[in-house]
Design a protein around this motif. Structure first.
Motif, PDB file in Angstrom:
ATOM      1  N   ARG A 153      -7.265  11.955   6.428  1.00  0.00           N
ATOM      2  CA  ARG A 153      -7.243  12.857   5.671  1.00  0.00           C
ATOM      3  C   ARG A 153      -8.461  14.210   5.175  1.00  0.00           C
ATOM      4  O   ARG A 153      -8.367  15.093   4.762  1.00  0.00           O
ATOM      5  CB  ARG A 153      -7.607  11.916   4.458  1.00  0.00           C
ATOM      6  CG  ARG A 153      -7.359  10.417   3.893  1.00  0.00           C
ATOM      7  CD  ARG A 153      -7.334  10.450   2.494  1.00  0.00           C
ATOM      8  NE  ARG A 153      -8.842   9.639   2.664  1.00  0.00           N
ATOM      9  CZ  ARG A 153      -9.178   8.266   2.655  1.00  0.00           C
ATOM     10  NH1 ARG A 153      -8.409   7.708   2.796  1.00  0.00           N
ATOM     11  NH2 ARG A 153     -10.541   8.117   2.332  1.00  0.00           N
TER      12      ARG A 153
ATOM     13  N   ARG B  16      -2.453   8.858   1.632  1.00  0.00           N
ATOM     14  CA  ARG B  16      -2.506   7.547   1.271  1.00  0.00           C
ATOM     15  C   ARG B  16      -4.181   7.565   1.358  1.00  0.00           C
ATOM     16  O   ARG B  16      -5.064   8.121   2.146  1.00  0.00           O
ATOM     17  CB  ARG B  16      -2.063   6.194   1.560  1.00  0.00           C
ATOM     18  CG  ARG B  16      -0.720   6.490   1.056  1.00  0.00           C
ATOM     19  CD  ARG B  16      -0.709   4.795   2.707  1.00  0.00           C
ATOM     20  NE  ARG B  16      -0.500   5.008   3.706  1.00  0.00           N
ATOM     21  CZ  ARG B  16      -1.153   3.782   4.293  1.00  0.00           C
ATOM     22  NH1 ARG B  16      -0.718   3.236   3.872  1.00  0.00           N
ATOM     23  NH2 ARG B  16      -1.605   4.020   5.491  1.00  0.00           N
ATOM     24  N   HIS B  17      -4.558   7.385   0.153  1.00  0.00           N
ATOM     25  CA  HIS B  17      -6.159   7.652  -0.666  1.00  0.00           C
ATOM     26  C   HIS B  17      -7.078   6.141  -0.939  1.00  0.00           C
ATOM     27  O   HIS B  17      -6.058   5.427  -0.670  1.00  0.00           O
ATOM     28  CB  HIS B  17      -6.694   8.525  -1.363  1.00  0.00           C
ATOM     29  CG  HIS B  17      -6.543   9.772  -1.186  1.00  0.00           C
ATOM     30  ND1 HIS B  17      -7.690  10.806  -0.844  1.00  0.00           N
ATOM     31  CD2 HIS B  17      -5.369  10.946  -1.056  1.00  0.00           C
ATOM     32  CE1 HIS B  17      -7.126  12.341  -0.582  1.00  0.00           C
ATOM     33  NE2 HIS B  17      -6.110  12.106  -0.350  1.00  0.00           N
ATOM     34  N   ALA B  18      -8.057   5.961  -1.619  1.00  0.00           N
ATOM     35  CA  ALA B  18      -8.116   4.601  -1.917  1.00  0.00           C
ATOM     36  C   ALA B  18      -7.793   4.061  -2.515  1.00  0.00           C
ATOM     37  O   ALA B  18      -7.860   2.727  -2.562  1.00  0.00           O
ATOM     38  CB  ALA B  18     -10.459   4.301  -1.888  1.00  0.00           C
TER      39      ALA B  18
ATOM     40  N   GLY C 115      -0.544   4.309   9.937  1.00  0.00           N
ATOM     41  CA  GLY C 115      -1.439   5.248   8.518  1.00  0.00           C
ATOM     42  C   GLY C 115      -0.683   6.758   9.250  1.00  0.00           C
ATOM     43  O   GLY C 115      -0.455   8.409   7.938  1.00  0.00           O
TER      44      GLY C 115
ATOM     45  N   GLN D  28       0.642  -1.452   0.045  1.00  0.00           N
ATOM     46  CA  GLN D  28      -0.267   0.344  -0.132  1.00  0.00           C
ATOM     47  C   GLN D  28       0.827   1.627  -0.056  1.00  0.00           C
ATOM     48  O   GLN D  28       0.278   2.945  -0.355  1.00  0.00           O
ATOM     49  CB  GLN D  28      -0.682  -0.143   1.126  1.00  0.00           C
ATOM     50  CG  GLN D  28      -0.154  -0.326   2.141  1.00  0.00           C
ATOM     51  CD  GLN D  28       0.308  -1.055   2.964  1.00  0.00           C
ATOM     52  OE1 GLN D  28       0.924  -2.010   2.811  1.00  0.00           O
ATOM     53  NE2 GLN D  28       0.655  -0.655   4.995  1.00  0.00           N
TER      54      GLN D  28
ATOM     55  N   HIS E 199      -9.198   6.602   8.649  1.00  0.00           N
ATOM     56  CA  HIS E 199      -8.267   6.878   7.646  1.00  0.00           C
ATOM     57  C   HIS E 199      -9.152   8.145   6.696  1.00  0.00           C
ATOM     58  O   HIS E 199      -8.342   8.670   7.024  1.00  0.00           O
ATOM     59  CB  HIS E 199      -8.367   6.626   6.339  1.00  0.00           C
ATOM     60  CG  HIS E 199      -6.835   4.955   6.628  1.00  0.00           C
ATOM     61  ND1 HIS E 199      -7.098   4.018   7.297  1.00  0.00           N
ATOM     62  CD2 HIS E 199      -5.886   4.760   6.139  1.00  0.00           C
ATOM     63  CE1 HIS E 199      -6.433   3.030   8.013  1.00  0.00           C
ATOM     64  NE2 HIS E 199      -5.014   4.418   7.093  1.00  0.00           N
ATOM     65  N   THR E 200     -10.417   7.823   6.851  1.00  0.00           N
ATOM     66  CA  THR E 200     -10.861   9.556   6.234  1.00  0.00           C
ATOM     67  C   THR E 200     -11.216  10.242   7.014  1.00  0.00           C
ATOM     68  O   THR E 200     -10.750  11.514   6.523  1.00  0.00           O
ATOM     69  CB  THR E 200     -12.883   9.070   5.700  1.00  0.00           C
ATOM     70  OG1 THR E 200     -13.013   8.594   7.688  1.00  0.00           O
ATOM     71  CG2 THR E 200     -12.781   7.495   4.905  1.00  0.00           C
TER      72      THR E 200
ATOM     73  N   ALA F 233      -4.449   3.391  -2.903  1.00  0.00           N
ATOM     74  CA  ALA F 233      -3.391   2.897  -2.553  1.00  0.00           C
ATOM     75  C   ALA F 233      -3.391   1.357  -3.277  1.00  0.00           C
ATOM     76  O   ALA F 233      -2.762   1.106  -2.988  1.00  0.00           O
ATOM     77  CB  ALA F 233      -3.270   3.385  -1.247  1.00  0.00           C
TER      78      ALA F 233
ATOM     79  N   PHE G  44      -9.494   2.011   3.707  1.00  0.00           N
ATOM     80  CA  PHE G  44      -8.965   3.404   3.700  1.00  0.00           C
ATOM     81  C   PHE G  44      -9.947   4.575   3.547  1.00  0.00           C
ATOM     82  O   PHE G  44     -10.471   5.345   3.481  1.00  0.00           O
ATOM     83  CB  PHE G  44      -8.333   3.611   1.971  1.00  0.00           C
ATOM     84  CG  PHE G  44      -6.282   2.673   2.245  1.00  0.00           C
ATOM     85  CD1 PHE G  44      -5.783   4.264   2.824  1.00  0.00           C
ATOM     86  CD2 PHE G  44      -6.260   1.597   1.790  1.00  0.00           C
ATOM     87  CE1 PHE G  44      -4.299   3.378   2.452  1.00  0.00           C
ATOM     88  CE2 PHE G  44      -4.672   0.806   1.640  1.00  0.00           C
ATOM     89  CZ  PHE G  44      -4.139   2.480   2.646  1.00  0.00           C
TER      90      PHE G  44
END
Length: 291
Positions: free
Chosen positions: A169, A186-188, A233, A130, A165-166, A190, A160
């Motif tokens: 971000r 990183r985003h989805a 992360g 990833q 994670h969201t 990844a 992700f």
């Protein structure tokens, strides 16, 4: 090895903290154990000891599990973090109880491939790809570096879209932080969805087994989800704010409050759902290096 804002761009490496990463070692090791259970035993010609690579070995604790899976194997852990390699070599390198050996070497998964004439029987990658933009384009090189009948096995996080994670971000891209952190995380994209990995591996001439599992990790202590992501992360954010400790602490405090609401603590602990994607690909035909 975190990617920059463009998935195809070169990543900017954070400083990894082996001690922080290992704080949840038992939970992090379970997906690897599940992955290894599905990998067939290698059969090198002439009964030679299997040659195994752990691509993205980190601090070496997972590499030791790989060595235990194949006790006579020559296992090499590969990583691009000096901090991780120092810890791995100091604590895990040397002969193994089953008569095999365990060593470690510097390599970057974005460019590494087995040397010509020195194929591996098994290549394992545990929660590393990833961090490698466009890693699906590297699968052909790794398959080509296997002995006939050899196996590539990997697992990547498929979470992700989870709040851990969201929320990170969204906070990084908020007006207060986007000037320093936009595009750092990183985003989805990844990782691929399971169907994507299956398509790539079959196109490369492999027999492929691809699946997903969502683990429900029950974590003790205060703010355990924050403690978890500090080892993985959140590293790109900490690296981006490394020259400003006050800003790093402020971001962490804001993120902590968001996590407390998303992952409420109960009397028995905090539940962290964690989806992972697995693939085991056995080389059955002369592979193509690109797909």
């Amino acid at each position: 090895m975190p990617p920059s804002r463009d998935r195809g761009a070169a990543p900017t490496a954070p400083v990894w903290d082996p001690a922080q990463y290992l704080r949840h070692a038992d939970h992090r090791a379970r997906p690897l154990a599940d992955l290894l259970a599905r990998v067939p035993d290698p059969e090198p010609p002439g009964g030679a000891p299997p040659r195994v690579a752990d691509l993205g070995c980190g601090p070496g604790n997972a590499t030791e599990l790989i060595a235990a899976r194949w006790p006579t194997a020559r296992v090499t852990g590969l990583d691009n973090s000096p901090q991780m390699l120092e810890r791995a070599g100091r604590e895990h390198a040397g002969p193994t109880p089953g008569g095999g050996s365990l060593d470690f070497a510097h390599a970057d998964a974005a460019t590494w491939a087995p040397a010509d004439g020195e194929p591996y029987d098994v290549i394992v990658s545990n929660a590393t790809l990833q961090w490698v933009p466009g890693h699906e384009k590297r699968l052909g090189d790794w398959i080509a570096g296997l002995t006939p009948g050899g196996t590539l096995a990997f697992q990547v996080p498929g979470n992700f879209g989870a709040p851990s994670h969201t929320l990170m971000r969204d906070l990084a891209e908020s007006p207060a932080w986007r000037g320093r952190l936009a595009g750092v995380l990183r985003h989805a994209g990844a990782v691929l969805e399971p169907e994507g990995y299956l398509e790539h591996l079959v196109a490369l001439g492999c027999e492929a087994d691809v699946w997903e599992t969502t683990y429900l990790h029950l974590l003790p202590g205060e703010d355990p989800v924050l403690d978890w992501v500090k080892g993985t992360g959140l590293r790109p954010v900490l690296a981006a704010l490394d020259d400003d400790p006050e800003a790093a602490e402020r971001f962490t405090a804001e993120y902590r409050e968001l996590l407390r609401a998303a992952y409420p603590r109960a009397p028995h602990g905090t539940v962290l759902p964690f989806r992972r994607i697995f693939a085991v690909a056995t080389r059955t035909a002369e592979p193509r290096r690109t797909c």
